[in-house]
Design a protein around this motif. Sequence first.
Motif, PDB file in Angstrom:
ATOM      1  N   ALA A 169      50.944 -23.312 -28.934  1.00 42.39           N
ATOM      2  CA  ALA A 169      51.691 -23.067 -27.552  1.00 42.39           C
ATOM      3  C   ALA A 169      51.020 -21.548 -27.136  1.00 42.39           C
ATOM      4  CB  ALA A 169      53.062 -23.283 -27.458  1.00 42.39           C
ATOM      5  N   GLU A 223      59.999 -24.884 -29.248  1.00 45.51           N
ATOM      6  CA  GLU A 223      61.156 -25.618 -28.574  1.00 45.51           C
ATOM      7  C   GLU A 223      62.390 -25.350 -29.554  1.00 45.51           C
ATOM      8  OE1 GLU A 223      61.295 -27.649 -26.466  1.00 45.51           O
ATOM      9  OE2 GLU A 223      62.918 -29.159 -26.804  1.00 45.51           O
ATOM     10  N   ALA A 245      50.412 -28.812 -22.762  1.00 47.43           N
ATOM     11  CA  ALA A 245      50.217 -28.875 -24.139  1.00 47.43           C
ATOM     12  C   ALA A 245      48.875 -27.999 -24.398  1.00 47.43           C
ATOM     13  CB  ALA A 245      50.028 -30.112 -24.726  1.00 47.43           C
ATOM     14  N   THR A 278      53.725 -22.530 -32.222  1.00 44.42           N
ATOM     15  CA  THR A 278      53.451 -23.832 -32.104  1.00 44.42           C
ATOM     16  C   THR A 278      54.445 -24.553 -31.184  1.00 44.42           C
ATOM     17  OG1 THR A 278      54.987 -24.897 -33.671  1.00 44.42           O
ATOM     18  CG2 THR A 278      52.595 -24.362 -34.533  1.00 44.42           C
ATOM     19  N   TYR A 279      54.127 -25.584 -30.372  1.00 45.54           N
ATOM     20  CA  TYR A 279      55.029 -26.308 -29.523  1.00 45.54           C
ATOM     21  C   TYR A 279      56.640 -26.662 -30.365  1.00 45.54           C
ATOM     22  CZ  TYR A 279      52.147 -26.377 -25.621  1.00 45.54           C
ATOM     23  OH  TYR A 279      51.385 -25.525 -24.337  1.00 45.54           O
ATOM     24  N   GLY A 280      56.508 -26.790 -31.427  1.00 44.71           N
ATOM     25  CA  GLY A 280      57.587 -27.402 -32.265  1.00 44.71           C
ATOM     26  C   GLY A 280      58.286 -25.967 -32.222  1.00 44.71           C
ATOM     27  N   PRO A 315      54.176 -31.434 -32.144  1.00 44.22           N
ATOM     28  CA  PRO A 315      54.787 -30.043 -32.573  1.00 44.22           C
ATOM     29  C   PRO A 315      53.857 -28.975 -33.194  1.00 44.22           C
ATOM     30  CG  PRO A 315      55.200 -32.298 -33.830  1.00 44.22           C
ATOM     31  CD  PRO A 315      54.343 -32.461 -32.865  1.00 44.22           C
ATOM     32  N   SER A 321      59.540 -29.768 -23.568  1.00 41.09           N
ATOM     33  CA  SER A 321      60.045 -30.211 -24.687  1.00 41.09           C
ATOM     34  C   SER A 321      59.275 -31.558 -25.259  1.00 41.09           C
ATOM     35  CB  SER A 321      61.424 -30.833 -24.258  1.00 41.09           C
ATOM     36  OG  SER A 321      62.379 -29.702 -24.090  1.00 41.09           O
ATOM     37  N   GLN A 369      56.155 -32.168 -24.933  1.00 42.15           N
ATOM     38  CA  GLN A 369      54.754 -31.953 -25.377  1.00 42.15           C
ATOM     39  C   GLN A 369      55.226 -31.605 -26.738  1.00 42.15           C
ATOM     40  OE1 GLN A 369      52.162 -32.631 -24.433  1.00 42.15           O
ATOM     41  NE2 GLN A 369      52.185 -32.328 -22.176  1.00 42.15           N
ATOM     42  N   ALA A 370      56.396 -30.750 -27.057  1.00 44.68           N
ATOM     43  CA  ALA A 370      56.762 -30.357 -28.539  1.00 44.68           C
ATOM     44  C   ALA A 370      57.178 -31.632 -29.326  1.00 44.68           C
ATOM     45  CB  ALA A 370      58.175 -29.618 -28.567  1.00 44.68           C
ATOM     46  N   GLU A 371      57.670 -32.713 -28.820  1.00 49.67           N
ATOM     47  CA  GLU A 371      57.870 -33.755 -29.555  1.00 49.67           C
ATOM     48  C   GLU A 371      56.733 -34.685 -29.863  1.00 49.67           C
ATOM     49  OE1 GLU A 371      61.165 -35.514 -27.416  1.00 49.67           O
ATOM     50  OE2 GLU A 371      60.967 -37.621 -28.613  1.00 49.67           O
TER      51      GLU A 371
END
Length: 541
Positions: free
Chosen positions: A27, A41, A238, A36-38, A23, A16, A18-20
Amino acid sequence: MPNRPPVSPLIQHPISAQAEQRPDHFALVLGDERVTYGELEARSNRLANLLRSQGVRRGDRIGLLRPKNADALVAIVAALKADCTDVAYEPASPAPRLSKIVAASRPRWILTVPESAELLDASLHEAGLGEAPLVMSLAREEAAGSHFRSRLDRDDWDAADSDLPPAANDGSDPAYVLFTSGSTGTPKGVIITHDNVVSYAEWFIGHCGVQPGDRHSLHPPLPFDLSTRDIYGTLLAAAELHFVPPEANLLPQRLAELIRASELTQWISVPSIMNYMTKFDVIEHGDFPSLRRVLWCGEVLPTRTLMHWMERLPHVRFTNMYGPTEATCASTYYDIETPPTDPTVPIPIGAPCTGADVLVLDEAGKPVATGEIGELYIAGVGVGVGYWEDEEKTAAAFVANPLAAETGHERLYRTGDLGRRDEDGVLHYVGRADTQIKSRGYRVELGEIEAALTSLTVLRESAIVAVPTDGFEGHAICCAYSVSDGADVTNASLRKLLAELVPKYMLPGYWHRMDNLPKNANGKIDRRWLKEHFTEVIEQP
Ligand code: AMP
């Protein structure tokens, strides 16, 4: 407002974070599909909230019976965020085996696909669970059978709240249960906690220098421990997780092409895949210019295979990792500093990872002298809780440390592996003390295959032995059998019957029908004789 992580991180908290921060970083990468990380999440938050809204509670098991793809990965993270334990089921497993795993894990909720509906139905039927799990299939058409109906689909997922749900778990809670081959015919569920995974992933990321944006392979199937290293060793840093499609395994040229085209920075596989790529000579000199590290784990890599890879890829670092599922991915590592010159000298397994310890003990539980062979026992941060709801097996394998006062670790995992520590303190793997083997990278208890054969009434006697080979498969699984009076059995028909009970990777490659199996002086089946027989057959095909 996102909920703040507690002090001891759960696996999902660094993801989370990393997503912040990133984003838009990728991923998950599967061919042209990118998550994506966003997105990871938001989608995992939504699924976790949906699970909660369906009455899933802390500690419930979430079963995944679906192919290795982005949804499966998101669902694993979602299960963690819902304070649940993830259990990956093998879509290629025969129903009788899967039903044992379903019965043991008692999932509250199962995520599946219509293609697995028949298998799920048969497994649920055979598992005979008191309370049927909730089933969700993401395709618009409902997956259904006589024992379940999927009422939720992707629309329900998409409509759920995307805030991170508050966590009640702490680091000592189980993150996943991985079912591995059991010698009595019933798979054993290894319980691994958030703390186990986070400690290992942090060590791995630090040691390998994994950076945001690095590109790592995800090669193994999800129900196997090696996949967890790839997943968390990537997502906690990440980096990008590049899925290797299972069908590429039989096409070494495609594996090489994938490393090239995806510009992977790190590649991890089992030795059998590295052997296969060597055999088909798919690596060019100076190939894969982006690649920085190759790691392998799970079985012995023939030294001549390593020599081939190192000669072709002088810019790459090579690392051997050793460890069982029960101690979380790997407990020791060995970085190869200089290319070996003698193909007959085995590659060491090296030194314990940070937070782990390895003891070499004799049968009385006393440390053996330097250079002497003993059994390897693992201590430290990676050692799991034990086997799922199996106190007896847990007590036999997870034992009190006789050297706790000196080493500081209370518990040891007894690996069943034989090894030694040399004068420089470097650990070497020597072999197994029992009949567990690795074949084509899969961990197999020969007893599990024998238990399945014993259930076949067409056979009077049967035995399974494994013969080490130089080839791709590592160990060749060999079956000798005699037939019950009047039964009409051929090697092919027997293989077919067995395939209904055990996964494909457990099927013998060599068969020998006999009137009576050979016996030793004690009247037991003479496995040594059988092993010699099959060794000759394999050497002179
Ligand atoms: P698994 O639980 O599937 O990871 O299998 C664990 C077993 O694989 C160990 O107990 C060893 O017998 C074997 N193993 C794992 N890593 C290595 C390695 N690097 N070299 C030799 N054997 C290994």
